[in-house]
Design a protein around this motif. Structure first.
Motif, PDB file in Angstrom:
ATOM      1  N   LYS A   1       8.646   3.924   4.867  1.00 52.02           N
ATOM      2  CA  LYS A   1       8.537   2.710   4.055  1.00 52.02           C
ATOM      3  C   LYS A   1       7.671   2.955   2.817  1.00 52.02           C
ATOM      4  O   LYS A   1       8.080   2.627   1.694  1.00 52.02           O
ATOM      5  CB  LYS A   1       7.928   1.574   4.896  1.00 52.02           C
ATOM      6  CG  LYS A   1       8.671   1.281   6.189  1.00 52.02           C
ATOM      7  CD  LYS A   1       8.027   0.178   6.992  1.00 52.02           C
ATOM      8  CE  LYS A   1       6.623   0.489   7.482  1.00 52.02           C
ATOM      9  NZ  LYS A   1       6.561   1.606   8.442  1.00 52.02           N
ATOM     10  N   SER A   2       6.493   3.530   3.020  1.00 50.97           N
ATOM     11  CA  SER A   2       5.609   3.774   1.867  1.00 50.97           C
ATOM     12  C   SER A   2       6.240   4.762   0.912  1.00 50.97           C
ATOM     13  O   SER A   2       6.143   4.600  -0.314  1.00 50.97           O
ATOM     14  CB  SER A   2       4.264   4.315   2.349  1.00 50.97           C
ATOM     15  OG  SER A   2       3.625   3.380   3.158  1.00 50.97           O
ATOM     16  N   THR A   3       6.893   5.790   1.470  1.00 51.15           N
ATOM     17  CA  THR A   3       7.536   6.782   0.608  1.00 51.15           C
ATOM     18  C   THR A   3       8.570   6.115  -0.283  1.00 51.15           C
ATOM     19  O   THR A   3       8.622   6.360  -1.494  1.00 51.15           O
ATOM     20  CB  THR A   3       8.197   7.869   1.471  1.00 51.15           C
ATOM     21  OG1 THR A   3       7.234   8.341   2.411  1.00 51.15           O
ATOM     22  CG2 THR A   3       8.692   9.014   0.626  1.00 51.15           C
TER      23      THR A   3
ATOM     24  N   SER B   1      -0.837  -0.102  -3.458  1.00 48.55           N
ATOM     25  CA  SER B   1      -0.568   0.923  -2.450  1.00 48.55           C
ATOM     26  C   SER B   1      -1.202   0.582  -1.115  1.00 48.55           C
ATOM     27  O   SER B   1      -2.039  -0.309  -1.003  1.00 48.55           O
ATOM     28  CB  SER B   1      -1.073   2.280  -2.924  1.00 48.55           C
ATOM     29  OG  SER B   1      -0.377   2.667  -4.082  1.00 48.55           O
ATOM     30  N   GLN B   2      -0.769   1.334  -0.097  1.00 43.59           N
ATOM     31  CA  GLN B   2      -1.292   1.113   1.249  1.00 43.59           C
ATOM     32  C   GLN B   2      -2.757   1.530   1.334  1.00 43.59           C
ATOM     33  O   GLN B   2      -3.570   0.865   1.957  1.00 43.59           O
ATOM     34  CB  GLN B   2      -0.461   1.929   2.243  1.00 43.59           C
ATOM     35  CG  GLN B   2      -0.837   1.701   3.689  1.00 43.59           C
ATOM     36  CD  GLN B   2       0.155   2.379   4.633  1.00 43.59           C
ATOM     37  OE1 GLN B   2       1.099   3.018   4.205  1.00 43.59           O
ATOM     38  NE2 GLN B   2      -0.073   2.227   5.918  1.00 43.59           N
ATOM     39  N   GLN B   3      -3.053   2.659   0.699  1.00 47.26           N
ATOM     40  CA  GLN B   3      -4.433   3.113   0.710  1.00 47.26           C
ATOM     41  C   GLN B   3      -4.995   3.059  -0.694  1.00 47.26           C
ATOM     42  O   GLN B   3      -4.425   3.619  -1.612  1.00 47.26           O
ATOM     43  CB  GLN B   3      -4.533   4.547   1.229  1.00 47.26           C
ATOM     44  CG  GLN B   3      -4.926   4.579   2.685  1.00 47.26           C
ATOM     45  CD  GLN B   3      -4.070   5.536   3.472  1.00 47.26           C
ATOM     46  OE1 GLN B   3      -3.357   6.348   2.894  1.00 47.26           O
ATOM     47  NE2 GLN B   3      -4.136   5.436   4.777  1.00 47.26           N
TER      48      GLN B   3
ATOM     49  N   LEU C   1       4.172  -4.575  -2.687  1.00 51.41           N
ATOM     50  CA  LEU C   1       2.940  -4.615  -1.896  1.00 51.41           C
ATOM     51  C   LEU C   1       3.140  -3.782  -0.637  1.00 51.41           C
ATOM     52  O   LEU C   1       4.029  -4.048   0.161  1.00 51.41           O
ATOM     53  CB  LEU C   1       2.603  -6.058  -1.503  1.00 51.41           C
ATOM     54  CG  LEU C   1       2.462  -7.070  -2.633  1.00 51.41           C
ATOM     55  CD1 LEU C   1       2.351  -8.487  -2.073  1.00 51.41           C
ATOM     56  CD2 LEU C   1       1.234  -6.749  -3.470  1.00 51.41           C
ATOM     57  N   ASP C   2       2.307  -2.750  -0.461  1.00 49.65           N
ATOM     58  CA  ASP C   2       2.417  -1.912   0.732  1.00 49.65           C
ATOM     59  C   ASP C   2       1.369  -2.360   1.743  1.00 49.65           C
ATOM     60  O   ASP C   2       0.187  -2.081   1.575  1.00 49.65           O
ATOM     61  CB  ASP C   2       2.229  -0.439   0.364  1.00 49.65           C
ATOM     62  CG  ASP C   2       2.773   0.479   1.459  1.00 49.65           C
ATOM     63  OD1 ASP C   2       3.015  -0.019   2.579  1.00 49.65           O
ATOM     64  OD2 ASP C   2       2.957   1.674   1.183  1.00 49.65           O
ATOM     65  N   GLU C   3       1.811  -3.058   2.758  1.00 44.24           N
ATOM     66  CA  GLU C   3       0.944  -3.615   3.790  1.00 44.24           C
ATOM     67  C   GLU C   3      -0.219  -4.411   3.203  1.00 44.24           C
ATOM     68  O   GLU C   3      -1.379  -4.080   3.391  1.00 44.24           O
ATOM     69  CB  GLU C   3       0.441  -2.496   4.718  1.00 44.24           C
ATOM     70  CG  GLU C   3       1.625  -1.773   5.341  1.00 44.24           C
ATOM     71  CD  GLU C   3       1.243  -0.907   6.534  1.00 44.24           C
ATOM     72  OE1 GLU C   3       0.170  -1.146   7.096  1.00 44.24           O
ATOM     73  OE2 GLU C   3       2.037  -0.034   6.887  1.00 44.24           O
ATOM     74  N   PRO C   4       0.105  -5.502   2.487  1.00 46.42           N
ATOM     75  CA  PRO C   4      -0.943  -6.296   1.844  1.00 46.42           C
ATOM     76  C   PRO C   4      -1.836  -7.017   2.846  1.00 46.42           C
ATOM     77  O   PRO C   4      -2.927  -7.454   2.490  1.00 46.42           O
ATOM     78  CB  PRO C   4      -0.156  -7.312   1.010  1.00 46.42           C
ATOM     79  CG  PRO C   4       1.161  -7.424   1.694  1.00 46.42           C
ATOM     80  CD  PRO C   4       1.450  -6.064   2.254  1.00 46.42           C
TER      81      PRO C   4
HETATM   82 MG   LIG Z   1       3.100   3.089   4.933  1.00 44.15          MG
END
Ligand SMILES: [Mg+2]
Ligand SMILES: Nc1ncnc2c1ncn2[C@@H]1O[C@H](COP(=O)(O)OP(=O)(O)OP(=O)(O)O)[C@@H](O)[C@H]1O
Lengths: 301, 255
Positions: B40-42, B81-83, B159-162
């Protein structure tokens, strides 16, 4: 702070009015070196996302000496020394910028967040350059060796005039290129992903900034030889005094602090204490001490 | 619409994304779900050009991500981003101000300050605005980064895992906000594409759902179609019950 800097700069030469031109030249050299070291270190630390590494700790200065030695090696000492200073200096600087840009953009391109790995790699790269330089020098014959030897040690003593003017010119040119990049530097400091997300051409900017750093280090190394820890000292002071993330303030401040430290330091040592070449030693001592403290404290941001 | 065509992504010999062909419609809020490591993030990073595209093509409302200047994309699409990690010592307000960078490129104008104020207010950050980022709790930091993405004011917001690190109050507030911006405005609102693990937030607030599994699109469609006991149990390889609450699916996955 600006006022303080100018006070020092203007106040000093009138200290002893005789041999003014000689002193003015030395003053110019000190200011150029201080500004180059200060600005290049702040820029480099932002690019590397690391407040411990400096261009000199990562061996930029050794890279310059290596290029110098390598050229002597290739062309032969005496004929090389006979070359006019201008093309020689420009060639050396250009080669060094190229080498630094290629090598360090490879290093910083990805995964640069791992600080400990970066420091380790940086120090190893620095040692590699130094050893390669020494190795090349071993291959030189004694007369050729003496040509490069002069460049090997930090000295704030007499400086070749042509080199000085060239270096000053180059330094001004580089600063002119750097000024429009100061605002994007604020974004680059956020890291690769946020910077790209905000529309900064990160990879291209990175190469340019490393080139700028390399040119500034070439300037200072050509003028006074390698000085390892001055940059660290200056950049830390700039960050501590300015307390801002804005490079439009940080970089000029670092340049100013660098110049002030060198001018005041050299002034005090030469005029007041009557010592000749101890400034390099003292700066290295305090800079090295700061480096140790920063590494030991660990929590550097 | 975001069109993803024939996108493959390999890291070493590992196939992270396999032949992705996917259209993200302008449906409002689209949620991407799927197990850890599904890619998903990729996928999100490829859409937002944070990673170079290896094969295939991606376009955002007709603009090819690979060919459009990055500064232009920054005005059409923002990503959180997620991180997130910031090396320099930064105040919350300055961070959110960076969201306006694509518009002001270093010189903030009055409309930029206004957008920053709005974003700070929207994420309950006004009382922290002059605190340093490293002096905030994890959830407060997360809100600051999401506020920065909002302040960018783009048509697309990724939004990656907001919801990472957010408490119930702020998680619901954020989803409400996301839902709100995808409705408001003359042009039908801003489009949001987000990775969400908390499946009931997807059930309550998403307009469209895409499920990834092992680098492939497993399912896509309206929440009512995807959030069924059979589909979710297959996707996550566990037994999941789905009941109903106020006309929306209610997923019971925690017992
Ligand atoms: Mg991810
Ligand atoms: N730098 C890398 N090197 C090798 N494999 C990687 C790298 N980055 C990601 N991966 C792998 O790629 C796959 C997809 O990662 P990705 O971050 O896209 O997953 P995700 O769906 O976002 O998962 P999560 O829900 O945990 O955030 C994972 O299997 C991961 O292990």
């Amino acid at each position: 702070m600006l006022a303080c800097g100018f006070f020092m700069l203007w106040g000093l030469p009138s200290f002893s009015p005789f041999i003014l031109t000689l002193r003015a030249e030395r003053l110019l050299a000190l200011v150029v070196v201080g500004a180059a070291v200060g600005a290049s270190t702040v820029v480099f630390q932002t690019v590397a996302a690391n407040r411990i590494l400096t261009p000199t700790i990562m061996g930029f200065d050794s890279l310059f000496l290596m290029v110098q030695t390598g050229l002597v090696f290739l062309f032969g000492g005496l004929s090389y020394a006979a070359l006019p200073v201008t093309p020689k200096f420009l060639l050396e600087t250009l080669l060094m910028m190229l080498a630094a840009m290629v090598l360090f953009s490879l290093l910083f391109g990805r995964g640069r967040r791992d600080m400990h790995r970066m420091i380790l790699v940086g120090v190893i790269v620095g040692i590699l350059f130094r050893s390669l330089t020494v190795f090349l020098q071993r291959l030189l014959d004694p007369s050729e060796f003496s040509v490069v030897q002069g460049a090997m040690f930090a000295s704030f003593g007499a400086v070749d005039l042509t080199t000085l003017y060239l270096a000053t010119g180059l330094c001004c040119l580089v600063f002119a290129v750097l000024v429009p990049m100061l605002r994007p530097l604020d974004v680059i400091a956020l890291g690769r992903s946020p910077a790209v997300g905000l529309g900064v051409s990160y990879d291209r900017a990175l190469v340019g900034l490393l080139g700028i750093t390399a040119a500034l280090v070439a300037v200072s190394t050509a003028l006074v030889g390698p000085i390892s820890f001055l940059g660290l000292l200056v950049a830390s002071l700039a960050h501590a005094l300015m307390r801002t993330h804005r490079h439009a303030l940080l970089v000029p401040a670092a340049a100013l602090i660098g110049a002030v430290i060198l001018v005041v330091g050299q002034g005090v040592f030469e005029r007041v204490l009557g010592l000749q070449s101890s400034l390099a030693v003292i700066v290295e001592f305090f800079g090295g001490l700061l480096f140790l403290i920063l590494v030991l404290r660990g929590a550097v941001r | 619409m975001i069109s993803i065509r024939d996108v493959n992504h390999n890291i070493g010999s590992a196939r992270i994304l396999k032949d992705i062909n996917l259209d993200i419609p302008r449906a409002g809020a689209t949620a991407i779900i799927g197990p850890n490591g599904a890619g998903k993030s990729t996928l999100l990073n490829l859409v937002a050009r944070l990673q170079p595209l290896q094969t295939g093509s991606i376009s955002i409302d007709g603009q090819d991500v690979g060919k459009t200047p990055t500064a232009q994309i920054a005005k059409a699409l923002a990503i959180v981003s997620q991180q997130n990690f910031v090396a320099s010592r930064l105040r919350v307000r300055d961070l959110v101000g960076f969201g306006r960078w694509p518009h002001h490129r270093g010189r903030m104008g009055p409309e930029d300050h206004e957008a920053v104020d709005q974003a700070l207010a929207a994420f309950d950050l006004l009382s922290f605005q002059s605190r340093f980022l490293d002096e905030l709790s994890g959830g407060q930091q997360q809100r600051a980064f999401v506020a920065m993405g909002f302040a960018q004011g783009t048509d697309w917001l990724l939004l990656d895992e907001p919801l990472n690190n957010l408490d119930m109050f702020h998680a619901r507030a954020l989803m409400k906000r996301v839902h709100g911006v995808s409705r408001s405005g003359a042009a039908g609102g801003r489009q949001v594409l987000m990775v969400v693990h908390e499946i009931n937030y997807v059930a309550a607030w998403a307009d469209h759902v895409v499920a990834l599994r092992e680098g492939e699109v497993a399912l896509q469609g309206a929440p009512e179609e995807i959030l069924t006991s059979a589909a979710l149990s297959g996707l996550y390889e566990m037994d999941i019950q789905v009941s109903e609450h106020q006309g929306r699916p209610l997923v019971l996955h925690h017992v």
